[in-house]
Motif scaffolding. Sequence first.
Motif, PDB file in Angstrom:
ATOM      1  N   ASN A   3     -11.318  12.137  10.984  1.00 26.11           N
ATOM      2  CA  ASN A   3     -11.487  10.691  11.165  1.00 26.11           C
ATOM      3  C   ASN A   3     -11.211   9.927   9.879  1.00 26.11           C
ATOM      4  N   ARG A   4     -10.298  10.454   9.066  1.00 29.49           N
ATOM      5  CA  ARG A   4     -10.010   9.813   7.779  1.00 29.49           C
ATOM      6  C   ARG A   4      -8.556  10.088   7.388  1.00 29.49           C
ATOM      7  N   VAL A   5      -7.774   9.009   7.180  1.00 23.81           N
ATOM      8  CA  VAL A   5      -6.347   9.133   6.876  1.00 23.81           C
ATOM      9  C   VAL A   5      -6.015   8.224   5.700  1.00 23.81           C
ATOM     10  N   GLU A   6      -5.162   8.752   4.813  1.00 20.33           N
ATOM     11  CA  GLU A   6      -4.687   7.964   3.671  1.00 20.33           C
ATOM     12  C   GLU A   6      -3.235   7.557   3.911  1.00 20.33           C
ATOM     13  N   ILE A   7      -2.937   6.262   3.750  1.00 22.07           N
ATOM     14  CA  ILE A   7      -1.569   5.738   3.925  1.00 22.07           C
ATOM     15  C   ILE A   7      -1.180   5.007   2.657  1.00 22.07           C
ATOM     16  N   THR A   8       0.031   5.309   2.176  1.00 19.47           N
ATOM     17  CA  THR A   8       0.550   4.654   0.972  1.00 19.47           C
ATOM     18  C   THR A   8       1.828   3.912   1.325  1.00 19.47           C
ATOM     19  N   PHE A   9       1.899   2.629   0.959  1.00 18.11           N
ATOM     20  CA  PHE A   9       3.085   1.804   1.177  1.00 18.11           C
ATOM     21  C   PHE A   9       3.745   1.526  -0.160  1.00 18.11           C
ATOM     22  N   THR A  10       5.031   1.912  -0.273  1.00 17.38           N
ATOM     23  CA  THR A  10       5.801   1.674  -1.489  1.00 17.38           C
ATOM     24  C   THR A  10       6.893   0.664  -1.172  1.00 17.38           C
ATOM     25  N   PRO A  11       6.891  -0.500  -1.785  1.00 17.03           N
ATOM     26  CA  PRO A  11       7.876  -1.538  -1.446  1.00 17.03           C
ATOM     27  C   PRO A  11       9.289  -1.138  -1.861  1.00 17.03           C
ATOM     28  N   GLN A  12      10.242  -1.651  -1.134  1.00 17.12           N
ATOM     29  CA  GLN A  12      11.652  -1.449  -1.451  1.00 17.12           C
ATOM     30  C   GLN A  12      11.978  -2.159  -2.764  1.00 17.12           C
ATOM     31  N   GLU A  13      12.875  -1.565  -3.541  1.00 18.21           N
ATOM     32  CA  GLU A  13      13.244  -2.161  -4.820  1.00 18.21           C
ATOM     33  C   GLU A  13      13.840  -3.553  -4.593  1.00 18.21           C
ATOM     34  N   GLY A  14      13.303  -4.518  -5.292  1.00 20.06           N
ATOM     35  CA  GLY A  14      13.773  -5.891  -5.133  1.00 20.06           C
ATOM     36  C   GLY A  14      13.009  -6.671  -4.088  1.00 20.06           C
ATOM     37  N   SER A  15      12.167  -5.988  -3.307  1.00 18.03           N
ATOM     38  CA  SER A  15      11.399  -6.664  -2.271  1.00 18.03           C
ATOM     39  C   SER A  15      10.342  -7.561  -2.904  1.00 18.03           C
ATOM     40  N   GLU A  16      10.103  -8.689  -2.292  1.00 16.04           N
ATOM     41  CA  GLU A  16       9.135  -9.648  -2.821  1.00 16.04           C
ATOM     42  C   GLU A  16       8.158 -10.023  -1.718  1.00 16.04           C
ATOM     43  N   GLU A  17       7.317  -9.064  -1.339  1.00 14.22           N
ATOM     44  CA  GLU A  17       6.328  -9.322  -0.305  1.00 14.22           C
ATOM     45  C   GLU A  17       5.234 -10.244  -0.836  1.00 14.22           C
ATOM     46  N   GLN A  18       4.418 -10.757   0.090  1.00 11.95           N
ATOM     47  CA  GLN A  18       3.344 -11.679  -0.244  1.00 11.95           C
ATOM     48  C   GLN A  18       1.999 -11.063   0.135  1.00 11.95           C
ATOM     49  N   PRO A  19       0.890 -11.535  -0.450  1.00 10.66           N
ATOM     50  CA  PRO A  19      -0.429 -10.953  -0.165  1.00 10.66           C
ATOM     51  C   PRO A  19      -0.792 -10.954   1.311  1.00 10.66           C
ATOM     52  N   TYR A  20      -0.350 -11.978   2.061  1.00 10.14           N
ATOM     53  CA  TYR A  20      -0.706 -12.023   3.474  1.00 10.14           C
ATOM     54  C   TYR A  20      -0.145 -10.828   4.234  1.00 10.14           C
ATOM     55  N   GLN A  21       0.954 -10.251   3.735  1.00  9.05           N
ATOM     56  CA  GLN A  21       1.534  -9.104   4.428  1.00  9.05           C
ATOM     57  C   GLN A  21       0.686  -7.852   4.226  1.00  9.05           C
ATOM     58  N   CYS A  22       0.004  -7.777   3.100  1.00 10.31           N
ATOM     59  CA  CYS A  22      -0.945  -6.682   2.885  1.00 10.31           C
ATOM     60  C   CYS A  22      -2.098  -6.800   3.874  1.00 10.31           C
ATOM     61  N   GLU A  23      -2.597  -8.016   4.053  1.00 13.57           N
ATOM     62  CA  GLU A  23      -3.656  -8.237   5.031  1.00 13.57           C
ATOM     63  C   GLU A  23      -3.179  -7.884   6.438  1.00 13.57           C
ATOM     64  N   ASN A  24      -1.951  -8.244   6.727  1.00 13.55           N
ATOM     65  CA  ASN A  24      -1.404  -7.949   8.054  1.00 13.55           C
ATOM     66  C   ASN A  24      -1.300  -6.448   8.281  1.00 13.55           C
ATOM     67  N   ARG A  25      -0.946  -5.690   7.243  1.00 13.80           N
ATOM     68  CA  ARG A  25      -0.864  -4.231   7.374  1.00 13.80           C
ATOM     69  C   ARG A  25      -2.234  -3.645   7.706  1.00 13.80           C
ATOM     70  N   MET A  26      -3.254  -4.133   7.011  1.00 16.24           N
ATOM     71  CA  MET A  26      -4.595  -3.621   7.296  1.00 16.24           C
ATOM     72  C   MET A  26      -5.007  -3.961   8.723  1.00 16.24           C
ATOM     73  N   GLY A  27      -4.618  -5.135   9.166  1.00 14.44           N
ATOM     74  CA  GLY A  27      -4.905  -5.488  10.549  1.00 14.44           C
ATOM     75  C   GLY A  27      -4.193  -4.565  11.524  1.00 14.44           C
ATOM     76  N   MET A  28      -2.961  -4.181  11.191  1.00 16.17           N
ATOM     77  CA  MET A  28      -2.205  -3.258  12.041  1.00 16.17           C
ATOM     78  C   MET A  28      -2.862  -1.881  12.072  1.00 16.17           C
ATOM     79  N   PHE A  29      -3.355  -1.412  10.915  1.00 12.41           N
ATOM     80  CA  PHE A  29      -4.040  -0.111  10.890  1.00 12.41           C
ATOM     81  C   PHE A  29      -5.299  -0.163  11.753  1.00 12.41           C
ATOM     82  N   GLU A  30      -6.018  -1.267  11.652  1.00 10.64           N
ATOM     83  CA  GLU A  30      -7.191  -1.432  12.507  1.00 10.64           C
ATOM     84  C   GLU A  30      -6.790  -1.419  13.978  1.00 10.64           C
ATOM     85  N   ALA A  31      -5.640  -2.043  14.281  1.00 11.34           N
ATOM     86  CA  ALA A  31      -5.184  -2.101  15.671  1.00 11.34           C
ATOM     87  C   ALA A  31      -4.893  -0.709  16.209  1.00 11.34           C
ATOM     88  N   VAL A  32      -4.305   0.156  15.374  1.00  9.50           N
ATOM     89  CA  VAL A  32      -3.984   1.513  15.816  1.00  9.50           C
ATOM     90  C   VAL A  32      -5.253   2.261  16.202  1.00  9.50           C
TER      91      VAL A  32
END
Length: 721
Positions: A126-155
Amino acid sequence: MSIDDQPLYNSKIISIFVSLLQKKYPHVDVPELLRYAEIKTYEVNDEGHWLTQRQVDRFHTRMTQMVGADISREGGRYAASAAAHGMMMKYTLGLIGPANTLLAIGKCSRNFSRSGTYTAAKLADNRVEITFTPQEGSEEQPYQCENRMGMFEAVVMLFNYHPPQIEHSDCIFQGGESCRYIISWKKTWYATVRSLRNRLVPIALIAYALCYHFGLVGHPVPILTALAFFALGSSYLAQRMETREIVTALAQVEESTQQIVAQMGVNYNNARMVNEVGQALSKQSGINEVLRNVTKVIEKRLGYDRCVIMLADARKSRLTFSTGYGYTVAQRDALLNASFDLTAPDTQGVFVTCFRDNQSRFVSDFAEVAHLHTPQSIDFSRELEARSFICCPIACDGEVLGVLAVDNKKSQRPLMQSDLSLLAGIAPVIGMSLRNAIHLERERRMSEQIRQSQKMESVGVLAGGIAHDFNNLLTGMMGFVALAQMKLKRDDPAQEYLEQVLSAAERAASLTQGLLAFSRKQVNHPEPINLNQIVDNLRKLLSRLVPSKIQLQFEICSEKLPVVADSTQIDQVLANLVNNARDAMPDGGEITISTGSIEINDEWIDARGYGRLGSFAVVSVTDTGTGIDEATKAHVLEPFFTTKEVGKGSGLGLAIVYGIVKQHDGYVEIDSTPGVGTTLNVYLPLRTGPAAAGGAELSPADPQAQGGGTFSRPENRPISP
């Protein structure tokens, strides 16, 4: 291409937020939000479309302003809800348990985002580690990190668990090179039951064995039986709970499978459609037949409610209706009477810009682009009830020939990017076949015209040779008859017979003159004249050629028509045309003689297969007689061809007209409908420049000479979108 312009995020992500806004935040103006984000409605509906970083950033910024809070994480959770149609279910595909699904997140993530890579490791059941490594040159925003956590919760919540705990120690927005998430959740009831069983049964057995050894308890059979029943009961209970979870997962698999099968059916249907389009186009050569078969295949295979194909004229100046389906009678009449002006450089209408820029157009709502159109085009769209449609250019080798447009007026099935891509792929195939058909028809007309000209030339050479020799014989014959008459007394009975011979010889000489005119061996004396003056001078003469039951009208244009011609021969042309029109109306009718001018262009030449560019004067003689069919029309200019009874016509009237007009470097055109009437147009080259000053002026004394106008064919109502 900069990173901001690269397609990184699937439209399904935005679709989830749109669904959430419509359900929980109805006060948000979603169309305005999408416009601000520069996202089209059909792009959101199409799961095959990808958006850029700039688009999703603008969407999030504006959404946060309109909602009043950042709902990125809420959007991720919403993905697992039934209201969102279980979007995440398609990508779990029956992976039993959240741990297996989270371990496969790297593969699933490519269906949502291309902005980076995911790696996953199982730390416990009941415990999984996930690592996200951005693409070189990618300029993501903090809200996308929040969205990822929401997606993990959804799964995790997808499997009926409570929201999991997420530890987020490393973050790219806090100086880290990657985002590291540890997702943990409470075990399932069946796992807890099994765990208790596995622990309690051995402990109970050990405790009982010790107690029994020291004589503290007895009766081993009942106690062991109770322990066995406990183990079996707990196993049964755990199995039932696990089976229930499996059934839930299988239901998700069934839904996903049905959607995949449906998509496979769509793909198969599209493949069949492309194949049938290719077969239909490869078999046909005529323009109308090509377009008719294309629309049949589109209607059968693609199932669009309505389709219209509009083609440009030879000069690429106007776009007019060619074929289509799905329209009412009134709407089809509106299409037939409409045309789009392609010459206005500032026109921003959908059809015109699609044609001019050779680019497909997707209109999700015509009201949004109505301001780019003229009032006439807006009225036209209302008449057709056009709202959402796709318009694709029909082109070949960079040359645009027309446009193809489809919509779903009845079914209201939303059009998507995949529809645009499919039609954009079909349109060039149509364009290639259409251009081939145009070339084939042009060559066929040219070949037919060359064949007809060669035939007329051959007949003319033969007729001219015979007429010349026969005319010499007639000259000798008439000379000897005259000598014989001189030798005889006036009251000699033979004088009457010689007069009959002389009369027959004169009629034969008249025929030879007609043949010479047809063969263009007749001597003419061309001079600068005003064609209007020639026609006006013949009023009285032509009036005497028709009986009182036939009304003769003149429509002479007010402009001067300077040509170089033999006025005597032009008189002969008009007299023959009026005689021919008179004979076609034994019960009376109306003959109209009109004059005007026309500019012969490429379109005119392509439509007829002959002609040359330039300005021409036109004399038209129209009757309301019996008319002629196509088979007869092909022979009426040949010498001795006549539809009249034997002895009532020589068959040289129109042949003489043809010969004289050709001798003046002009053209004769016949337009006839059986039972309606016939129009013969005579085209003579106009003199232009200083040379046009010659020729007599038309006297305005006769009021009937006024009126008329520039000669032109009726044209469709122009529309400048």
